[in-house]
Design a protein around this motif. Structure first.
Motif, PDB file in Angstrom:
ATOM      1  N   ARG A   1      -6.945  -3.783  -6.377  1.00 56.17           N
ATOM      2  CA  ARG A   1      -8.682  -3.027  -6.312  1.00 56.17           C
ATOM      3  C   ARG A   1      -8.893  -2.967  -4.534  1.00 56.17           C
ATOM      4  O   ARG A   1      -9.060  -2.004  -3.894  1.00 56.17           O
ATOM      5  CB  ARG A   1      -9.581  -3.452  -6.814  1.00 56.17           C
ATOM      6  CG  ARG A   1     -10.833  -3.139  -7.024  1.00 56.17           C
ATOM      7  CD  ARG A   1     -11.869  -4.153  -7.772  1.00 56.17           C
ATOM      8  NE  ARG A   1     -11.762  -3.433  -9.097  1.00 56.17           N
ATOM      9  CZ  ARG A   1     -11.391  -4.194 -10.237  1.00 56.17           C
ATOM     10  NH1 ARG A   1     -11.026  -6.065  -9.406  1.00 56.17           N
ATOM     11  NH2 ARG A   1     -10.700  -4.046 -11.046  1.00 56.17           N
TER      12      ARG A   1
ATOM     13  N   ASP B   1      -6.397  -3.158  -2.317  1.00 53.59           N
ATOM     14  CA  ASP B   1      -5.619  -2.068  -1.399  1.00 53.59           C
ATOM     15  C   ASP B   1      -6.581  -0.626  -1.913  1.00 53.59           C
ATOM     16  O   ASP B   1      -6.072  -0.049  -0.828  1.00 53.59           O
ATOM     17  CB  ASP B   1      -4.127  -2.630  -1.941  1.00 53.59           C
ATOM     18  CG  ASP B   1      -3.986  -3.283  -1.257  1.00 53.59           C
ATOM     19  OD1 ASP B   1      -3.536  -3.264   0.027  1.00 53.59           O
ATOM     20  OD2 ASP B   1      -2.443  -4.452  -2.164  1.00 53.59           O
ATOM     21  N   LEU B   2      -6.800  -0.510  -3.237  1.00 51.19           N
ATOM     22  CA  LEU B   2      -7.504   0.899  -3.263  1.00 51.19           C
ATOM     23  C   LEU B   2      -8.525   1.000  -2.346  1.00 51.19           C
ATOM     24  O   LEU B   2      -8.782   2.273  -1.877  1.00 51.19           O
ATOM     25  CB  LEU B   2      -7.267   0.974  -4.749  1.00 51.19           C
ATOM     26  CG  LEU B   2      -6.168   1.539  -6.102  1.00 51.19           C
ATOM     27  CD1 LEU B   2      -7.180   0.804  -7.365  1.00 51.19           C
ATOM     28  CD2 LEU B   2      -5.143   2.024  -5.568  1.00 51.19           C
TER      29      LEU B   2
ATOM     30  N   ILE C   1      -5.066   0.429 -12.728  1.00 55.18           N
ATOM     31  CA  ILE C   1      -5.323  -0.744 -11.426  1.00 55.18           C
ATOM     32  C   ILE C   1      -4.317  -1.643 -12.600  1.00 55.18           C
ATOM     33  O   ILE C   1      -3.091  -2.224 -11.471  1.00 55.18           O
ATOM     34  CB  ILE C   1      -6.414  -1.418 -11.745  1.00 55.18           C
ATOM     35  CG1 ILE C   1      -7.285  -0.282 -10.229  1.00 55.18           C
ATOM     36  CG2 ILE C   1      -6.562  -3.101 -10.849  1.00 55.18           C
ATOM     37  CD1 ILE C   1      -8.442  -1.041 -10.313  1.00 55.18           C
TER      38      ILE C   1
ATOM     39  N   ILE D   1       1.166   6.305  -7.135  1.00 54.14           N
ATOM     40  CA  ILE D   1      -0.378   7.483  -7.540  1.00 54.14           C
ATOM     41  C   ILE D   1       0.439   8.930  -7.193  1.00 54.14           C
ATOM     42  O   ILE D   1       0.673  10.368  -7.894  1.00 54.14           O
ATOM     43  CB  ILE D   1      -1.132   7.497  -6.851  1.00 54.14           C
ATOM     44  CG1 ILE D   1      -1.327   5.446  -6.836  1.00 54.14           C
ATOM     45  CG2 ILE D   1      -1.875   8.120  -6.712  1.00 54.14           C
ATOM     46  CD1 ILE D   1      -2.643   5.274  -6.348  1.00 54.14           C
TER      47      ILE D   1
ATOM     48  N   GLU E   1      -8.718   4.173  -0.114  1.00 56.34           N
ATOM     49  CA  GLU E   1      -9.639   5.052  -0.077  1.00 56.34           C
ATOM     50  C   GLU E   1     -11.241   5.452   1.433  1.00 56.34           C
ATOM     51  O   GLU E   1     -10.925   6.840   1.252  1.00 56.34           O
ATOM     52  CB  GLU E   1     -10.472   5.076  -0.875  1.00 56.34           C
ATOM     53  CG  GLU E   1     -11.877   5.427  -1.902  1.00 56.34           C
ATOM     54  CD  GLU E   1     -12.231   6.215  -2.734  1.00 56.34           C
ATOM     55  OE1 GLU E   1     -12.462   6.683  -3.298  1.00 56.34           O
ATOM     56  OE2 GLU E   1     -12.931   4.549  -2.810  1.00 56.34           O
TER      57      GLU E   1
ATOM     58  N   ALA F   1      -7.069   4.955 -10.068  1.00 56.08           N
ATOM     59  CA  ALA F   1      -7.284   6.264  -8.286  1.00 56.08           C
ATOM     60  C   ALA F   1      -6.119   7.241  -8.500  1.00 56.08           C
ATOM     61  O   ALA F   1      -4.881   7.307  -9.295  1.00 56.08           O
ATOM     62  CB  ALA F   1      -6.471   5.235  -7.574  1.00 56.08           C
TER      63      ALA F   1
ATOM     64  N   ILE G   1       1.521   1.462  -3.496  1.00 57.29           N
ATOM     65  CA  ILE G   1       1.149   2.122  -4.410  1.00 57.29           C
ATOM     66  C   ILE G   1       1.053   3.599  -4.083  1.00 57.29           C
ATOM     67  O   ILE G   1       1.175   4.658  -5.356  1.00 57.29           O
ATOM     68  CB  ILE G   1      -0.270   1.781  -4.077  1.00 57.29           C
ATOM     69  CG1 ILE G   1      -0.747  -0.033  -4.312  1.00 57.29           C
ATOM     70  CG2 ILE G   1      -1.942   2.248  -4.392  1.00 57.29           C
ATOM     71  CD1 ILE G   1      -1.865  -0.535  -3.488  1.00 57.29           C
TER      72      ILE G   1
ATOM     73  N   ARG H   1     -10.791   6.463  -5.509  1.00 55.85           N
ATOM     74  CA  ARG H   1     -10.521   6.121  -6.511  1.00 55.85           C
ATOM     75  C   ARG H   1     -11.471   6.656  -7.707  1.00 55.85           C
ATOM     76  O   ARG H   1     -12.604   6.943  -7.973  1.00 55.85           O
ATOM     77  CB  ARG H   1     -11.447   4.561  -6.191  1.00 55.85           C
ATOM     78  CG  ARG H   1     -10.456   3.295  -5.721  1.00 55.85           C
ATOM     79  CD  ARG H   1     -10.870   2.337  -4.752  1.00 55.85           C
ATOM     80  NE  ARG H   1     -12.361   2.849  -4.719  1.00 55.85           N
ATOM     81  CZ  ARG H   1     -13.276   1.892  -4.399  1.00 55.85           C
ATOM     82  NH1 ARG H   1     -13.465   0.401  -5.683  1.00 55.85           N
ATOM     83  NH2 ARG H   1     -14.311   1.601  -4.194  1.00 55.85           N
TER      84      ARG H   1
ATOM     85  N   LEU I   1      -7.056   7.934  -1.171  1.00 56.99           N
ATOM     86  CA  LEU I   1      -6.876   8.583  -2.947  1.00 56.99           C
ATOM     87  C   LEU I   1      -8.328   8.295  -2.923  1.00 56.99           C
ATOM     88  O   LEU I   1      -8.846   7.946  -1.872  1.00 56.99           O
ATOM     89  CB  LEU I   1      -5.817   7.437  -3.081  1.00 56.99           C
ATOM     90  CG  LEU I   1      -6.371   5.654  -2.967  1.00 56.99           C
ATOM     91  CD1 LEU I   1      -7.639   5.171  -3.454  1.00 56.99           C
ATOM     92  CD2 LEU I   1      -4.923   5.078  -3.688  1.00 56.99           C
TER      93      LEU I   1
ATOM     94  N   GLN J   1       0.875  -1.598   0.116  1.00 58.40           N
ATOM     95  CA  GLN J   1       0.245   0.077   0.401  1.00 58.40           C
ATOM     96  C   GLN J   1       0.446   1.546   0.110  1.00 58.40           C
ATOM     97  O   GLN J   1       0.717   2.722  -0.738  1.00 58.40           O
ATOM     98  CB  GLN J   1      -0.788   0.228   1.402  1.00 58.40           C
ATOM     99  CG  GLN J   1      -2.488  -1.162   1.253  1.00 58.40           C
ATOM    100  CD  GLN J   1      -2.930  -1.255   2.238  1.00 58.40           C
ATOM    101  OE1 GLN J   1      -2.444  -0.916   3.974  1.00 58.40           O
ATOM    102  NE2 GLN J   1      -4.005  -1.546   2.510  1.00 58.40           N
TER     103      GLN J   1
END
Length: 263
Positions: A40, A42-43, A25, A17, A47, A59, A13, A54, A52, A10
């Motif tokens: 997905r 993790d996003l 993704i 970003i 969020e 994202a 990620i 999505r 972040l 994470q």
């Protein structure tokens, strides 16, 4: 708001970003050697903590992501936005009808306009509107809509319908970044739609962007056909941005910091 300890993936990620401005993704799954479903999940978790936002297929940065690698934006960035704002204020005469978008650079423009007289301001930004709260000779109209984000942005069908009823002498908007070809792009499709409506309904269309956005890639197109008449920035843009602005016949104004002579 839900917070949790970040896993190593994470954290990667978020760094990915932060560097790119927007990531899909599929690209993250390939980079990290995991499935799209794992990314997905993790996003979704990130969020929930506002790290972040999505979008379909990917994202972008959220409120709690430190986008420039610091807890707050640097003094240099603030100085650049002030220079941009002062240049834009000189482009807008007293008595004009003006659309002001949302974002910290547009807020700087709003502060630079508070000494103008008889302006008629329309904005989807609660934070922008409040800057004029004590400016008695300026009329301010909020579009209404659904609240989106920490800067008081209003989006949705009500905001769109309201904007379609106006015609503006000038509009001022920021945006998230550029495409690899140098075209203006945005992170949030809902905000991008409002910006396109304002572009179509304005005579002078001013984009404001500080140099940190030149190499940030966003998701949504800023315009279809009707582009900026002016781009105001605080540093010379890269070649691809200069070329794209030339194609759309956009004037570029660069307001660099004054040089300090060494003794």
């Amino acid at each position: 708001m839900e917070h949790h300890r970040l896993t190593e993936r994470q954290d990667r990620i978020l760094r990915h970003i932060q560097d790119a401005g927007f990531a899909t993704i599929d690209s993250m799954a390939e980079s990290f050697g995991v499935s799209a479903q794992t990314v997905r999940r993790d996003l979704i978790a990130l969020e929930r903590s506002d790290y972040l936002i999505r979008f379909h297929g990917g994202a972008g940065p959220g409120r709690n992501m430190v986008r420039l690698g610091h807890a707050e934006k640097s003094t240099a960035a603030q100085d650049g936005k002030t220079r941009i704002a002062q240049a834009v204020a000189k482009m807008i005469p007293e008595g004009a009808a003006v659309y002001l978008d949302v974002g910290s650079t547009v807020e700087a423009v709003a502060r630079a306009l508070t000494q103008h007289r008889h302006l008629r301001i329309v904005t989807p930004g609660a934070a922008v509107a409040m800057i004029f709260a004590t400016a008695r000779q300026i009329d301010v109209f909020l579009t209404g809509g659904s609240l989106r984000g920490a800067n008081g942005a209003l989006v949705g069908e009500h905001a769109k319908e309201t904007l379609r009823r106006f015609r503006f002498d000038h509009m001022v908007t920021s945006f998230g970044g550029f495409s690899p070809e140098g075209e203006p792009m945005d992170f949030d499709p809902e905000k991008a739609i409002l910006r396109r409506i304002a572009l179509e309904n304005s005579l002078q269309r001013i984009g404001v962007v500080d140099a940190s956005k030149f190499h940030r890639h966003a998701l949504a197109k800023m315009h279809d056909g009707v582009g900026f008449t002016d781009l105001v920035t605080d540093a010379p843009p890269p070649e691809q941005v200069v070329a794209a602005m030339a194609r759309s016949q956009t004037r570029i104004t660069v307001v660099e910091a004054p040089q300090i002579e060494s003794r």
